[in-house]
Design a protein around this motif. Structure first.
Motif, PDB file in Angstrom:
ATOM      1  N   GLU A  58       6.244   3.636  -6.243  1.00  0.00           N
ATOM      2  CA  GLU A  58       7.516   2.943  -6.413  1.00  0.00           C
ATOM      3  C   GLU A  58       8.689   3.916  -6.459  1.00  0.00           C
ATOM      4  OE1 GLU A  58       7.594  -0.704  -8.931  1.00  0.00           O
ATOM      5  OE2 GLU A  58       5.521  -0.164  -9.341  1.00  0.00           O
ATOM      6  N   ARG A  59       8.476   5.105  -6.983  1.00  0.00           N
ATOM      7  CA  ARG A  59       9.548   6.101  -6.960  1.00  0.00           C
ATOM      8  C   ARG A  59       9.918   6.467  -5.516  1.00  0.00           C
ATOM      9  NH1 ARG A  59      10.597  10.345 -10.828  1.00  0.00           N
ATOM     10  NH2 ARG A  59       8.480  10.093 -11.632  1.00  0.00           N
ATOM     11  N   LEU A  60       8.898   6.601  -4.661  1.00  0.00           N
ATOM     12  CA  LEU A  60       9.177   6.922  -3.253  1.00  0.00           C
ATOM     13  C   LEU A  60       9.950   5.785  -2.582  1.00  0.00           C
ATOM     14  CD1 LEU A  60       5.760   8.491  -2.172  1.00  0.00           C
ATOM     15  CD2 LEU A  60       7.895   9.695  -2.640  1.00  0.00           C
ATOM     16  N   LEU A  61       9.574   4.538  -2.867  1.00  0.00           N
ATOM     17  CA  LEU A  61      10.298   3.397  -2.314  1.00  0.00           C
ATOM     18  C   LEU A  61      11.737   3.375  -2.825  1.00  0.00           C
ATOM     19  CD1 LEU A  61       7.550   0.636  -2.635  1.00  0.00           C
ATOM     20  CD2 LEU A  61       8.414   1.624  -0.503  1.00  0.00           C
ATOM     21  N   TRP A  62      11.906   3.653  -4.092  1.00  0.00           N
ATOM     22  CA  TRP A  62      13.236   3.649  -4.715  1.00  0.00           C
ATOM     23  C   TRP A  62      14.123   4.734  -4.108  1.00  0.00           C
ATOM     24  CZ3 TRP A  62      16.611   1.033  -7.337  1.00  0.00           C
ATOM     25  CH2 TRP A  62      17.611   1.666  -8.070  1.00  0.00           C
ATOM     26  N   GLN A  63      13.527   5.885  -3.861  1.00  0.00           N
ATOM     27  CA  GLN A  63      14.288   7.007  -3.306  1.00  0.00           C
ATOM     28  C   GLN A  63      14.445   6.934  -1.788  1.00  0.00           C
ATOM     29  OE1 GLN A  63      11.827  10.200  -4.781  1.00  0.00           O
ATOM     30  NE2 GLN A  63      13.034  10.435  -6.655  1.00  0.00           N
ATOM     31  N   GLY A  64      13.737   5.997  -1.145  1.00  0.00           N
ATOM     32  CA  GLY A  64      13.787   5.917   0.310  1.00  0.00           C
ATOM     33  C   GLY A  64      13.012   7.029   0.989  1.00  0.00           C
ATOM     34  N   ARG A  65      12.011   7.569   0.294  1.00  0.00           N
ATOM     35  CA  ARG A  65      11.251   8.699   0.818  1.00  0.00           C
ATOM     36  C   ARG A  65       9.818   8.331   1.172  1.00  0.00           C
ATOM     37  NH1 ARG A  65      11.773  12.996  -3.783  1.00  0.00           N
ATOM     38  NH2 ARG A  65      10.633  14.289  -2.297  1.00  0.00           N
ATOM     39  N   MET A  66       9.501   7.048   1.120  1.00  0.00           N
ATOM     40  CA  MET A  66       8.151   6.620   1.471  1.00  0.00           C
ATOM     41  C   MET A  66       7.905   6.866   2.958  1.00  0.00           C
ATOM     42  SD  MET A  66       5.195   5.232   0.724  1.00  0.00           S
ATOM     43  CE  MET A  66       5.195   4.185  -0.723  1.00  0.00           C
ATOM     44  N   PRO A  67       6.816   7.550   3.320  1.00  0.00           N
ATOM     45  CA  PRO A  67       6.494   7.735   4.741  1.00  0.00           C
ATOM     46  C   PRO A  67       6.314   6.387   5.432  1.00  0.00           C
ATOM     47  CG  PRO A  67       5.151   9.178   3.360  1.00  0.00           C
ATOM     48  CD  PRO A  67       5.856   8.238   2.439  1.00  0.00           C
ATOM     49  N   ALA A  68       6.381   6.390   6.747  1.00  0.00           N
ATOM     50  CA  ALA A  68       6.228   5.150   7.514  1.00  0.00           C
ATOM     51  C   ALA A  68       4.985   4.403   7.071  1.00  0.00           C
ATOM     52  CB  ALA A  68       6.152   5.477   9.001  1.00  0.00           C
ATOM     53  N   PHE A  69       5.144   3.101   6.794  1.00  0.00           N
ATOM     54  CA  PHE A  69       4.082   2.308   6.221  1.00  0.00           C
ATOM     55  C   PHE A  69       4.214   0.902   6.767  1.00  0.00           C
ATOM     56  CE2 PHE A  69       0.996   2.499   2.737  1.00  0.00           C
ATOM     57  CZ  PHE A  69       0.724   1.152   2.520  1.00  0.00           C
ATOM     58  N   PRO A  70       3.113   0.250   7.160  1.00  0.00           N
ATOM     59  CA  PRO A  70       3.212  -1.120   7.680  1.00  0.00           C
ATOM     60  C   PRO A  70       3.930  -2.044   6.699  1.00  0.00           C
ATOM     61  CG  PRO A  70       1.011  -0.253   8.047  1.00  0.00           C
ATOM     62  CD  PRO A  70       1.710   0.742   7.173  1.00  0.00           C
ATOM     63  N   GLY A  71       4.931  -2.757   7.185  1.00  0.00           N
ATOM     64  CA  GLY A  71       5.671  -3.684   6.337  1.00  0.00           C
ATOM     65  C   GLY A  71       6.797  -3.053   5.551  1.00  0.00           C
ATOM     66  N   LEU A  72       7.049  -1.759   5.764  1.00  0.00           N
ATOM     67  CA  LEU A  72       8.111  -1.089   5.017  1.00  0.00           C
ATOM     68  C   LEU A  72       9.471  -1.456   5.590  1.00  0.00           C
ATOM     69  CD1 LEU A  72       9.245   0.826   2.947  1.00  0.00           C
ATOM     70  CD2 LEU A  72       8.670   2.754   4.444  1.00  0.00           C
ATOM     71  N   ALA A  73      10.216  -2.248   4.842  1.00  0.00           N
ATOM     72  CA  ALA A  73      11.578  -2.634   5.201  1.00  0.00           C
ATOM     73  C   ALA A  73      12.235  -3.159   3.933  1.00  0.00           C
ATOM     74  CB  ALA A  73      11.589  -3.691   6.305  1.00  0.00           C
ATOM     75  N   TYR A  74      13.531  -3.005   3.852  1.00  0.00           N
ATOM     76  CA  TYR A  74      14.274  -3.493   2.695  1.00  0.00           C
ATOM     77  C   TYR A  74      15.036  -4.763   3.103  1.00  0.00           C
ATOM     78  CZ  TYR A  74      13.341   1.163   0.739  1.00  0.00           C
ATOM     79  OH  TYR A  74      12.736   2.305   0.274  1.00  0.00           O
ATOM     80  N   PRO A  75      15.264  -5.678   2.146  1.00  0.00           N
ATOM     81  CA  PRO A  75      14.868  -5.661   0.733  1.00  0.00           C
ATOM     82  C   PRO A  75      13.373  -5.925   0.560  1.00  0.00           C
ATOM     83  CG  PRO A  75      15.915  -7.742   1.258  1.00  0.00           C
ATOM     84  CD  PRO A  75      16.052  -6.890   2.480  1.00  0.00           C
ATOM     85  N   LEU A  76      12.812  -5.375  -0.515  1.00  0.00           N
ATOM     86  CA  LEU A  76      11.376  -5.514  -0.758  1.00  0.00           C
ATOM     87  C   LEU A  76      11.090  -5.695  -2.238  1.00  0.00           C
ATOM     88  CD1 LEU A  76      10.134  -2.621  -2.051  1.00  0.00           C
ATOM     89  CD2 LEU A  76      10.593  -1.840   0.266  1.00  0.00           C
ATOM     90  N   VAL A  77       9.963  -6.312  -2.507  1.00  0.00           N
ATOM     91  CA  VAL A  77       9.441  -6.447  -3.867  1.00  0.00           C
ATOM     92  C   VAL A  77       8.337  -5.405  -4.038  1.00  0.00           C
ATOM     93  CG1 VAL A  77       8.289  -7.943  -5.539  1.00  0.00           C
ATOM     94  CG2 VAL A  77       9.959  -8.906  -3.942  1.00  0.00           C
ATOM     95  N   PRO A  78       8.483  -4.465  -4.975  1.00  0.00           N
ATOM     96  CA  PRO A  78       7.458  -3.439  -5.172  1.00  0.00           C
ATOM     97  C   PRO A  78       6.370  -3.937  -6.122  1.00  0.00           C
ATOM     98  CG  PRO A  78       9.263  -3.031  -6.660  1.00  0.00           C
ATOM     99  CD  PRO A  78       9.630  -4.278  -5.890  1.00  0.00           C
ATOM    100  N   GLY A  79       5.415  -3.050  -6.421  1.00  0.00           N
ATOM    101  CA  GLY A  79       4.457  -3.328  -7.475  1.00  0.00           C
ATOM    102  C   GLY A  79       3.080  -3.754  -7.002  1.00  0.00           C
ATOM    103  N   TYR A  80       2.046  -3.128  -7.575  1.00  0.00           N
ATOM    104  CA  TYR A  80       0.666  -3.479  -7.236  1.00  0.00           C
ATOM    105  C   TYR A  80      -0.227  -3.424  -8.477  1.00  0.00           C
ATOM    106  CZ  TYR A  80       0.362   1.640  -7.092  1.00  0.00           C
ATOM    107  OH  TYR A  80       0.449   2.977  -7.410  1.00  0.00           O
ATOM    108  N   GLU A  81       0.380  -3.599  -9.654  1.00  0.00           N
ATOM    109  CA  GLU A  81      -0.358  -3.506 -10.913  1.00  0.00           C
ATOM    110  C   GLU A  81      -0.036  -4.728 -11.775  1.00  0.00           C
ATOM    111  OE1 GLU A  81      -0.081   1.377 -11.252  1.00  0.00           O
ATOM    112  OE2 GLU A  81       1.356   0.128 -12.326  1.00  0.00           O
ATOM    113  N   SER A  82      -0.401  -5.910 -11.323  1.00  0.00           N
ATOM    114  CA  SER A  82       0.013  -7.143 -11.984  1.00  0.00           C
ATOM    115  C   SER A  82      -1.170  -7.872 -12.618  1.00  0.00           C
ATOM    116  CB  SER A  82       0.705  -8.068 -10.983  1.00  0.00           C
ATOM    117  OG  SER A  82       1.854  -7.426 -10.423  1.00  0.00           O
ATOM    118  N   VAL A  83      -0.892  -8.503 -13.747  1.00  0.00           N
ATOM    119  CA  VAL A  83      -1.899  -9.254 -14.488  1.00  0.00           C
ATOM    120  C   VAL A  83      -1.306 -10.613 -14.837  1.00  0.00           C
ATOM    121  CG1 VAL A  83      -3.350  -9.320 -16.554  1.00  0.00           C
ATOM    122  CG2 VAL A  83      -2.773  -7.124 -15.498  1.00  0.00           C
ATOM    123  N   GLY A  84      -2.066 -11.671 -14.617  1.00  0.00           N
ATOM    124  CA  GLY A  84      -1.555 -12.998 -14.935  1.00  0.00           C
ATOM    125  C   GLY A  84      -2.654 -14.035 -15.006  1.00  0.00           C
TER     126      GLY A  84
END
Length: 316
Positions: free
Chosen positions: A45-71
């Motif tokens: 998420e820091r890389l996404l926030w800084q705009g430094r994430m390497p090319a990744f499928p689906g990478l475009a802004y605006p985006l919802v981050p996060g992959y650690e969810s419980v519900g």
């Protein structure tokens, strides 16, 4: 059921909001999860926030981050055999209509393929948000030569702590952990944490580096036993290199640990459920999801913040 959710949205690098977003209607085999907690990743998420994430499928802004969810399961579609109210771990969602889901878990409600969720014991509360990192740690621990567990871990952040705890959970001897930051040397759970400047050993069989620090390989090679292995389990934003002759003399092995797989997640869920893997004390900070902006700033900038959790229950 509402076709909207409240989510953390990275509008563009360096600009964030917490706002309503559109979510898709559940299809056959989908489920709807009301999120209780989500973790903030100081890597991805820091890389996404800084705009430094390497090319990744689906990478475009605006985006919802996060992959650690419980519900908890709030609704199920046809062909989904989950029970309403079951607590689950969710590694994100792409079920949005007007924003990208990368990785899409930081929202109060998610629509997700039921095959992507993992059932949890109710006793595992907010700590379940650590399971993705625990699965990452397990994968790193098992990337070395067969039957060899790490005896040296580089870095005592939350991932380094999980690597050390996973080694112990698998029955290994307590690994040594290197940590430069004196403040982060506290909190060890059954293993020693030392300043690397005080290190005297030159016989480590398996070194697991989760620091992401470049320029470290020569130092690590110098502390390897002949035939020893180094597993790179951090994320390295710059080219990684090493001096060949010392590595040649030791016949050093170099391996890379990548993204965790479902079997890793299932394994750490079992380790946590039977008490072998202790997740206590790793979540150091919590904020209501409405205060996500200061929570992200603290998670990214405060060295005392091991793991920040957003609480979504007040949003619903």
């Amino acid at each position: 059921m509402s076709s909207q959710a409240t989510a953390v949205v990275f509008e563009q690098p360096g600009k964030m909001s917490v706002r309503k977003v559109g979510i898709v209607e559940p299809a056959e085999g989908d489920c709807v999860i009301d999120i209780e907690w989500s973790g903030i990743s100081t890597g991805t998420e820091r890389l996404l926030w800084q705009g430094r994430m390497p090319a990744f499928p689906g990478l475009a802004y605006p985006l919802v981050p996060g992959y650690e969810s419980v519900g908890r399961v709030a609704a199920v579609g046809d062909g989904c055999d989950l029970a309403l109210g079951q607590r689950v771990f969710v590694p994100g969602s792409r079920g949005y209509t007007d924003v990208q889901g990368l990785f899409g878990g930081a929202a109060d409600r998610l629509v997700v393929d039921a095959t992507r969720v993992t059932l949890l014991d109710d006793a595992l509360g907010e700590e379940a948000a650590l399971l993705a990192l625990a699965a990452t740690a397990l994968r790193a621990v098992t990337r070395g030569p067969e039957g060899v567990l790490p005896d040296l871990v580089i870095g005592h952040g939350v991932l380094g702590r999980l690597v050390a705890r996973v080694v112990l959970a698998l029955g290994g001897e307590a690994p040594t952990v290197w940590e430069l930051d004196a403040g982060r040397r506290a909190g060890a759970d059954g293993y020693p944490v030392i300043d690397p400047e005080s290190e005297t050993r030159r016989d480590y069989r398996l070194i697991c580096d989760v620091s992401g620090a470049v320029g470290l390989l020569d130092t690590l090679v110098a502390h390897l036993a002949p035939g020893g292995c180094i597993v790179l389990a951090g994320f390295y934003q710059e080219p990684v290199s090493f001096t060949f002759p010392p590595a040649f003399m030791r016949e050093a092995q170099l391996r890379i640990s990548a993204e965790w797989q479902q079997e890793d997640l299932e394994a750490v869920v079992k380790l946590a459920a039977d008490g072998r893997l202790n997740l206590d004390g790793l979540i150091t900070h919590r904020q209501p999801a409405a205060h996500a902006a200061p929570a992200y700033r603290q998670a990214f900038g405060d060295s005392e913040c091991l793991k920040m959790i957003l609480d979504w229950r007040s949003v619903q």
